[in-house]
Design an enzyme around this catalytic site. Sequence first.
Site, PDB file in Angstrom:
ATOM      1  N   LYS A 165      70.345  60.399  62.611  1.00 35.12           N
ATOM      2  CA  LYS A 165      71.321  59.310  62.836  1.00 35.12           C
ATOM      3  C   LYS A 165      70.188  58.054  63.443  1.00 35.12           C
ATOM      4  O   LYS A 165      70.500  56.975  63.209  1.00 35.12           O
ATOM      5  CB  LYS A 165      72.321  59.586  64.087  1.00 35.12           C
ATOM      6  N   TYR A 182      71.063  66.625  63.272  1.00 31.22           N
ATOM      7  CA  TYR A 182      71.879  65.522  63.265  1.00 31.22           C
ATOM      8  C   TYR A 182      71.167  64.217  64.126  1.00 31.22           C
ATOM      9  O   TYR A 182      71.285  63.230  63.685  1.00 31.22           O
ATOM     10  CB  TYR A 182      73.110  65.769  64.171  1.00 31.22           C
ATOM     11  N   SER A 213      76.680  54.885  64.744  1.00 28.66           N
ATOM     12  CA  SER A 213      75.631  55.679  65.198  1.00 28.66           C
ATOM     13  C   SER A 213      76.054  56.851  65.948  1.00 28.66           C
ATOM     14  O   SER A 213      77.089  57.443  66.134  1.00 28.66           O
ATOM     15  CB  SER A 213      74.243  54.857  65.288  1.00 28.66           C
TER      16      SER A 213
END
Length: 284
Positions: free
Chosen positions: A184, A180, A166
Amino acid sequence: MSKFEAFLRPTQTYHSRTYDRISKHHNFNGTGKTILVTGGSSGVGYSICQAFAEADVARIAIVSRSPGPQAAAKAALEAAHPAVQIVTYAASITDHARMAAILAELGPVDVLVLCAAVVHRQVPATAITAAEMQAAFDVNVLAPFHLVQAYLATTTAGTKTVIHVSSAAAQSRSPFRAGYGPSKAAATQVMQHFAAERASPALRVFSFHPGAFYTPSVAEHYAPDSTGWEDINLPAHFARWLAGPESGFLNGRYLWAHWDVDELIALRDRVERDSSFLTIGLVV
């Protein structure tokens, strides 16, 4: 010092380099095991392949898109660890049918490492294109979701372990990373669901932040002096420790490679009492 060291953490100790407890005394037994690593031809993914090869696993399967780096990774691993079978597949993890076929061809996989990811341009949210946002969620969320689903449908004699690489961006607002970080975070929550809904303790699912490393992909977005870069062996050895017998109580948790494993073990009672401890969510 890495900027990440200032983040709140459950352990007193913050490691920025690997240490003997996970590099030498990890208690992972690689005998006969098959490891599948997406994004395993470079960066953190490759370092994870190295760590498992050092543990004398039977097979390491690398899935990545670029044939050149993939061939170089295979050659280097075979030269250093001739007893370990290295198999490679040039594929995109967004090709769900292809990934399912790879799993079927490999047969039993003991450890699935989800390291492939995409990072969009470092621009304000108003400048991110719809295609960039879509790609972030296709690669970082939907692809791991489909792959874990396919993996759980396979047959393995022993324990199945999923290790999702992660990011600290999953827990914080990362400037100019509007696609992003949320992707995640979403992927980490998906992994938490797989862990919480598992049918058997023979499945273990972990997510962890690997750290900050000046890899070729990072160099596309950051200057060499933008932060204190860390030891890329740290997440590799931490991932291998997660695949071992001591980490089972951390099923479903979001962790950092930097957190001292013995201090994590000391928190076992709290982890087992509080299902929300060390997960992505709201704390008040």
